[in-house]
Every structure is written in C-alpha cells, then in structure tokens.
Scaffold this motif. Sequence first.
Motif, PDB file in Angstrom:
ATOM      1  N   LEU A  81      10.421 -14.084  56.601  1.00 10.91           N
ATOM      2  CA  LEU A  81      10.643 -14.810  55.586  1.00 10.91           C
ATOM      3  C   LEU A  81       9.386 -14.924  54.668  1.00 10.91           C
ATOM      4  O   LEU A  81       9.241 -14.840  53.417  1.00 10.91           O
ATOM      5  N   ALA A  82       8.352 -15.199  55.312  1.00 11.77           N
ATOM      6  CA  ALA A  82       6.851 -15.518  54.835  1.00 11.77           C
ATOM      7  C   ALA A  82       6.398 -14.085  54.118  1.00 11.77           C
ATOM      8  O   ALA A  82       6.090 -14.148  53.078  1.00 11.77           O
ATOM      9  N   THR A  83       6.725 -12.871  54.657  1.00 13.76           N
ATOM     10  CA  THR A  83       6.419 -11.561  53.859  1.00 13.76           C
ATOM     11  C   THR A  83       7.236 -11.399  52.790  1.00 13.76           C
ATOM     12  O   THR A  83       6.617 -11.179  51.646  1.00 13.76           O
ATOM     13  N   GLY A  84       8.704 -12.063  52.821  1.00 14.96           N
ATOM     14  CA  GLY A  84       9.281 -11.887  51.701  1.00 14.96           C
ATOM     15  C   GLY A  84       9.026 -12.635  50.577  1.00 14.96           C
ATOM     16  O   GLY A  84       8.713 -12.497  49.344  1.00 14.96           O
ATOM     17  N   LEU A  85       8.415 -13.839  50.901  1.00 16.32           N
ATOM     18  CA  LEU A  85       7.788 -14.823  50.000  1.00 16.32           C
ATOM     19  C   LEU A  85       6.710 -14.373  49.019  1.00 16.32           C
ATOM     20  O   LEU A  85       6.591 -14.239  47.867  1.00 16.32           O
ATOM     21  N   VAL A  86       5.782 -13.574  50.113  1.00 16.65           N
ATOM     22  CA  VAL A  86       4.674 -13.185  49.475  1.00 16.65           C
ATOM     23  C   VAL A  86       5.070 -11.923  48.480  1.00 16.65           C
ATOM     24  O   VAL A  86       4.457 -11.898  47.315  1.00 16.65           O
ATOM     25  N   GLY A  87       5.978 -11.233  48.909  1.00 17.88           N
ATOM     26  CA  GLY A  87       6.464 -10.287  48.083  1.00 17.88           C
ATOM     27  C   GLY A  87       6.972 -10.465  46.806  1.00 17.88           C
ATOM     28  O   GLY A  87       6.619  -9.979  45.681  1.00 17.88           O
ATOM     29  N   VAL A  88       7.852 -11.722  46.886  1.00 21.64           N
ATOM     30  CA  VAL A  88       8.488 -12.322  45.581  1.00 21.64           C
ATOM     31  C   VAL A  88       7.314 -13.058  44.621  1.00 21.64           C
ATOM     32  O   VAL A  88       7.162 -12.693  43.192  1.00 21.64           O
ATOM     33  N   LEU A  89       6.194 -13.454  45.371  1.00 23.77           N
ATOM     34  CA  LEU A  89       5.357 -14.006  44.557  1.00 23.77           C
ATOM     35  C   LEU A  89       4.336 -13.331  43.929  1.00 23.77           C
ATOM     36  O   LEU A  89       4.044 -13.341  42.716  1.00 23.77           O
ATOM     37  N   ALA A  93       7.287  -5.577  51.605  1.00 23.89           N
ATOM     38  CA  ALA A  93       8.224  -6.397  51.031  1.00 23.89           C
ATOM     39  C   ALA A  93       7.933  -5.940  49.410  1.00 23.89           C
ATOM     40  O   ALA A  93       8.848  -6.326  48.607  1.00 23.89           O
ATOM     41  N   ILE A  94       6.730  -5.945  49.010  1.00 25.02           N
ATOM     42  CA  ILE A  94       6.477  -5.422  47.750  1.00 25.02           C
ATOM     43  C   ILE A  94       7.042  -4.361  47.337  1.00 25.02           C
ATOM     44  O   ILE A  94       7.773  -4.151  46.139  1.00 25.02           O
ATOM     45  N   GLU A  95       6.915  -3.114  48.019  1.00 22.91           N
ATOM     46  CA  GLU A  95       7.402  -1.896  47.885  1.00 22.91           C
ATOM     47  C   GLU A  95       8.834  -2.033  47.676  1.00 22.91           C
ATOM     48  O   GLU A  95       9.504  -1.274  46.940  1.00 22.91           O
ATOM     49  N   ARG A  96       9.477  -2.958  48.390  1.00 19.97           N
ATOM     50  CA  ARG A  96      11.275  -3.036  48.516  1.00 19.97           C
ATOM     51  C   ARG A  96      11.395  -3.687  47.017  1.00 19.97           C
ATOM     52  O   ARG A  96      12.416  -2.873  46.564  1.00 19.97           O
ATOM     53  N   LEU A  97      10.510  -4.466  46.248  1.00 20.50           N
ATOM     54  CA  LEU A  97      10.833  -4.703  45.037  1.00 20.50           C
ATOM     55  C   LEU A  97      10.767  -3.815  44.023  1.00 20.50           C
ATOM     56  O   LEU A  97      11.316  -3.870  42.972  1.00 20.50           O
ATOM     57  N   ASN A  98       9.774  -2.975  44.094  1.00 15.50           N
ATOM     58  CA  ASN A  98       9.203  -2.171  43.299  1.00 15.50           C
ATOM     59  C   ASN A  98       8.212  -1.071  43.727  1.00 15.50           C
ATOM     60  O   ASN A  98       7.073  -1.296  43.672  1.00 15.50           O
ATOM     61  N   PRO A  99       8.636  -0.108  44.323  1.00 14.21           N
ATOM     62  CA  PRO A  99       7.822   0.830  44.805  1.00 14.21           C
ATOM     63  C   PRO A  99       6.668   1.328  43.969  1.00 14.21           C
ATOM     64  O   PRO A  99       5.496   1.906  44.606  1.00 14.21           O
ATOM     65  N   ALA A 100       6.762   1.207  42.713  1.00 14.57           N
ATOM     66  CA  ALA A 100       5.683   1.751  41.865  1.00 14.57           C
ATOM     67  C   ALA A 100       4.609   1.082  41.768  1.00 14.57           C
ATOM     68  O   ALA A 100       3.405   1.261  41.365  1.00 14.57           O
ATOM     69  N   TRP A 101       4.430  -0.262  42.619  1.00 14.89           N
ATOM     70  CA  TRP A 101       3.559  -1.250  42.470  1.00 14.89           C
ATOM     71  C   TRP A 101       2.402  -0.738  43.383  1.00 14.89           C
ATOM     72  O   TRP A 101       1.363  -1.292  43.187  1.00 14.89           O
TER      73      TRP A 101
END
Lengths: 233, 230, 281
Positions: free
Chosen positions: A171-179, C192-200
Amino acid sequence: MHHLVIDRWSRGSSSLHQRDPRAKLAALLVFLIVLSTTRPAAQWAFAAYAIMLIIAVHSARLPILGLAGRAALVLPFSATFALLTWWSGDTLRALALAEKSFLSGMAALLLVATTPLTGWTAALESWRAPRMLILVIQFVYRYLFVIAEQAQRMRWAAVCRGSHKTGGFRLATGLVGVLFARSWQRADGIYHAMLARGFRGRFVPAAPAPFRAADALFFSACLAGCLAVRILL
Amino acid sequence: MSKAIQIRGLRYRYPDGTQALNGIDFHLDAGESVALFGANGSGKTTFVMHLNGLLRGEGSIEVCSMPLSDETLEQIRSKVGVVFQDSDEQLFMPTVLEDVAFGPLNLGLSPDDALTRARTVLKRVGMAHALERAPYHLSAGEKKRVAIAGVLAMDPEILVLDEPTTFLDPPTRRDLLTLLRSLPQAKVVVTHDANLARALTTRAVFFDQGRIAGEGDVIELIQRFHWEYS
Amino acid sequence: MHIPDGFLSTPVWATLDVVSAPAVAWVARRAQRDTQDHRIPLLGVMGAFVFAAQMVNFPVGPGTSGHLVGGALLTVVLGPAAASLVLTAILVLQALIFQDGGVLALGANVFNMALAGVAAAYLSYRLWGQASRSGAIFAAGALSVMTSACLALGQLLISGVPMTGGVFWASLGLFVVSALMEGAITVGAVRAIERLNPAWVAGPQPASSRTVAGVALAALLLVVLGTLIASVAPDGIQRLTGQGVDSTSWPQRTMGGLAGIAMIFALCYLGGKLKSRRRSA
Ligand SMILES: Nc1ncnc2c1ncn2[C@@H]1O[C@H](COP(=O)(O)OP(=O)(O)O)[C@@H](O)[C@H]1O
Ligand SMILES: [Mg+2]
C-alpha cells in the motif's frame, strides 16, 4: 506547518527584517564560525552569544519561546551525543556540544524568520551560488506544502478505507507511486503555464536591492560583537 | 467581421493513444465571448491547450489572422492569455508580485517596467494589498485573481479561462464574475456554471467526446442539453 | 543522518565546505547541460515530492516502520546530476528552515548525501542494472544510505566526538538495517511508478562502461571504509604515512585521516587506470 509559521514571521517590518539579506547571511556565518571555534571551557562566551541572540530576537519582535522551541528540534540528536560525551567523563565538552548545536540552530532560524525566502536566495545568488540550484530551491519550497498536503489527503483516504487492517508495504509503495505520478503531472502543468506566459527557456532575474550604509553598519556591529566575545571571554 | 480565432478540423491524440479531439471547427469573433460546455473528459481542456500552441494537433489554427506555426508561436502566446484550472500550477514564483512580473519580463520589458506593470494589473484585479505575499498563503479566490493578473500583464487580446469558478464559493464567484465582466478582451470560457456563462457570454459551444455536438445562443444551448441541474 | 552544527571540528567542516561548493557548481552545470530549463519545475516538484514521500510510513515488521530517504529513487528517475542538485536544494532548506543539519555542516551533509550517496546509487545502478534491474535498484538504495551514514559517522569520529565501541557497532548495525530498508522501499517505489508509466524511469545504461563503474564504486566504498578506519584508528594511519605517532591532538589526527583517505583513493584510481589501459591495449 512549520515553514508556514516561519514564512509569516519573515514578513515582519522590524529594523532587523529590513536589513539587506546579504548582511544578515554574512553575520550568520560570522556568528556560526565564531561559535564553532569557541573552546568548551569558555562558558561565559556561550552565555554572551545567547544574550546576543536574545537581543536580536527581541529587536525583530519575534516570540522568543516559539523560536527556541523550534531550534530545540536539534536537541534529541545533540543530547544523545552530549550524553555519550558526558559518560566518557568530559562534562564541559558535553555541555558545549549541546550549547553549540542549539545556538547555531537558533541563529539560522533567526535569519529565515527575518528574511523571506526570496531574500536569502537572492543573497546566495549574488554570492555566485549556481542559478539552477537557487531556482530548484525556490520551486521545492513553493510546492512543499502543495504536495505534502496531497500526501496527507491520500493517507487519510487510505485510512478511511481501512488501510490499517489490510495495508502494508505494498500500500505504501502504491501511495508513493501515485504521489510521484501526480507530482510529475503537476510539473508538466507548471511548465505549460510558464510557456503560456512567454517563457523562452531562461528565467529573467529581477534587479537586486541596493546595499545601504545601515546594512554595512549592522554587519560591522555583529562582526565586532562576535569577535569581542570570542577574544575577551 | 474579422476573426480572433479560426480553427478547422482540429484533431489531437495523446501519446498514450487517447483520441481527445476529433475534428473541431471553431471560431471566435473579435471582442466576442464564447462559453464551452461539455461533460468531464469531453476534450475542453485539451482544446484550450491548442489555442496558444501548448499542444499541437492536426488541423489549421489561425489567431488574429496569423496561422499558428513555430514562427508565430511566441506572438500568439502573447495574444492569447490562458488561465489554467489549477491556480497552483499557474502561480509558481515565490511572491505574488514576482509571479505577475514573470510574463512581462519574458516579453522583454526591463525589470522596473515589468514590476510597474505587475503592480498596475494587480490593482486592477483588486490584489494590490498582497504584492509581497507567497501564493500558497492566498485563498482560492485570491489565487484565481492573481492568476488572471499574471495573464493580463501580458496584455492579451483574447482571454481563455478553464473552469474559473470551480473550487470557489458563491460570493467569491460573484466577485470574480464582476471582475471578468469588466475586462474588455474577447473570452473563451470553459465552465460548468450556467450562471457564469449566461452573464458573461452570448454564444456557446457544446463538446462531446472530442467533437462539437451543438452550437448557438447560450440560453438556448443550456436548455437543449439540460445543462442545469435545477 | 544530518549532522548539526557544533559537532564537526573546524578542519573537517571547512574542508568539506570547500570540497562541496565547487562540486555542487559542477553538478549544477551538468544538470543544466543534460536537461534544459524546462526541467527546472520538474526538479523542484520532485524535491517537494521527496519531502512528502518521506512522510509515508512503510511497515517493515511488527511494530517497526521506516520511510523513504529518496536519494537512490531520484538518481534512478532523474539521473545523477539532477538528483544531486535536487538533494542539495533539499539539504539547504532543511538546514535553514527545518533545523535538520547545520549551516556550517552543510558542506559535510551535501558531500555525504547529495554527492557520495548519489554517486553510490548511480554506480550501483549502472554496474548491475543490466544483470538484474531490481537487484541493482536495491543495491542503489542500500549503498547510498550506507555510504552517507558511514561517512557521517567517520566525520564525527574524526572530529573527536567520543564513542565507545558498543555505540560504534550499534550505529553500524542500525545503518545496515536502514540501508536494507531503503533498498527495499526504493525497489517498491520504482516498481509502483513504472506500473503507472514506464516512460518515467530511465533504463540503465548499456554495459559498455561497466569496468569504470565497478572500479569507481569500489573506490568509493573503499574511501568510505577508509574514513571509518582512519577515524577509529588514526594512529595506524599515521604510522603508515610516517607522521609522529604519539601526538594525539585532533588537527594532526584529522590530517592523518585525510592523508589516509587520499592514499586509498590514489591507489584505487591508479588501479582503475591500469586496468582500463590493459583492457584497451
Ligand atoms: N495527459 C494526458 N494523457 C492522456 N490522456 C489525457 C491526458 N489529458 C487528458 N486526457 C484524456 O483526454 C480526454 C479529454 O480530456 P480533457 O481535455 O481534460 O477533458 P475536459 O477538460 O473536457 O474534462 C479525456 O479522455 C482524458 O482522459
Ligand atoms: Mg478540463
């Protein structure tokens, strides 16, 4: 939030607020260097530094307790090491450690509580700090609150939906990702807004304010005071 | 009558494949004000970003009889002032005064002239008391005023406002409306606020899935698409 | 670990200020060259993002939680020069406004976190990125934190802050735990960031210059280790460099320590040169 209080303080109108940021920054450095090189045995000198700071806080019409409380943020760290030093049998040194870190924090705080961010960044820039660094500092500061608030809202949203039961590392990693994603999009938006107002790839600097006699006088007084204490006490 | 904006067959696809605009024909007469309606995601913001070349789709765009191209981009950006939906993205400088002076400095004004112009414009939008304040200390309504000032300082001929009254309470909306009505520029106003549209514009355009689904008198269009919830 | 003012001895903070100032100027020039001005809002917002992301708690076991430090994450996303610059900006704000780290000690903190920490992250990512991406990101996070923390500890010791053996080993243990945590959190965040947009997230560079990266990383880690050894056993280093043995005043100890570091660094550098020359021959 802490920095919003400081921001409010920095917009005062006392004579200390009106001094040129360069003079204040230079005075801060003098104070810190003198403080840092004071021997632990010269306990009277530390008292004198404290009095100097109190006078400055008073003339800036700032709440002394509020400032001291914020400067005390360094104390947990310093106290740990001060205790270690004390155990190793050097009481004076332990005391000096705590005093130095506290007074240094207080002095730095006094600078930012009497000088708006634009003032001290302009001073740094006039001393040849890289322009890119200055701009990044200003942008970080500008969006600190916006993004922290976003993080806070997302955390609350997660808590409201029972994150304490199921939430965990993922959950925390997801939060950081969305942020991160929101921050990235916001940066895009800011860049678009800059282009829309004619940005051509270079920030046009505004002209600096003149350095007045009062500023020179202020700095000289600080220099003389610090040196006198350091040498005499 | 000369056209302030003339657009034919505008299409735009985002890099991720979303076809946001799908053949838009649009015009704005000099001095005219037009409202843009449409559901969320219908492409209004994407369209607005084309009016000063922030996004470049297929189709032809003319602003004040100049075709939009790399050569005219700078000139067009100074003629079309876009006020974005999120004021926090628009107000990026450390103080209100510096933020409003940002545009004039980019136009090549001297720092003194830029600051003078910024002060004048801030007075015009009723924010002369907040020159040295930081944008994050302002209320939503004040932020919007400063954002408008930042755009007015570029002395544009056309004002484009993307949902200017979202996040504002009714009294603040009223004040903003008064301000907007007092500005002489031609306006393109994206809004869900039927009151604002009626008070500010005569003509309206209705967006639906990247196309224009209807166009005409603002009061008639609001009725045709049931664009009021009461 | 942010070092406040009052802890470092004058030669230590002064040296590190003198070293860090031109290094930051160089990094700023690099960042400006690699990126354009249009990335300035991105860099600034990313700095604010790191501040905010540090508020998010990561549960890592019953009753314990950690948080992102962010140096490695920024390095992977923005590249080393921009990451250094953003971290420097954060450290300046922390020192002046948040009383987190001192003003005179800014050079030390910038050196430890924004320069050495980012270098460790960058080199790890570059060295192992082709072999195992997640492993490389984990190493980047862990080594960047370990490097910064050990350098800070070494600087405190060189400055004569007394520390018993127990405390020393306990700190090292703590560092290892937080380093592992940072590694895990960085991997999770990047995924998590790559799942949202790999280009980042930029992929790691091709392996052509792996030798250089390997030697540089080894050199960096040796410097860190050297700082620690020099700070714990200055006498040994002094004997090595042929200085007086029984004088224990701190300026001399410091000089001894710094000389030791310089020696180790020179050895590594020469080793790297020789190795790469043999390759190209
Ligand atoms: N940066 C983007 N990348 C991909 N798709 C986008 C982006 N911005 C908007 N869209 C998509 O384009 C469509 C139109 O969006 P937008 O112009 O913002 O609509 P509106 O302003 O009318 O609500 C929507 O489907 C939206 O999801
Ligand atoms: Mg929209």
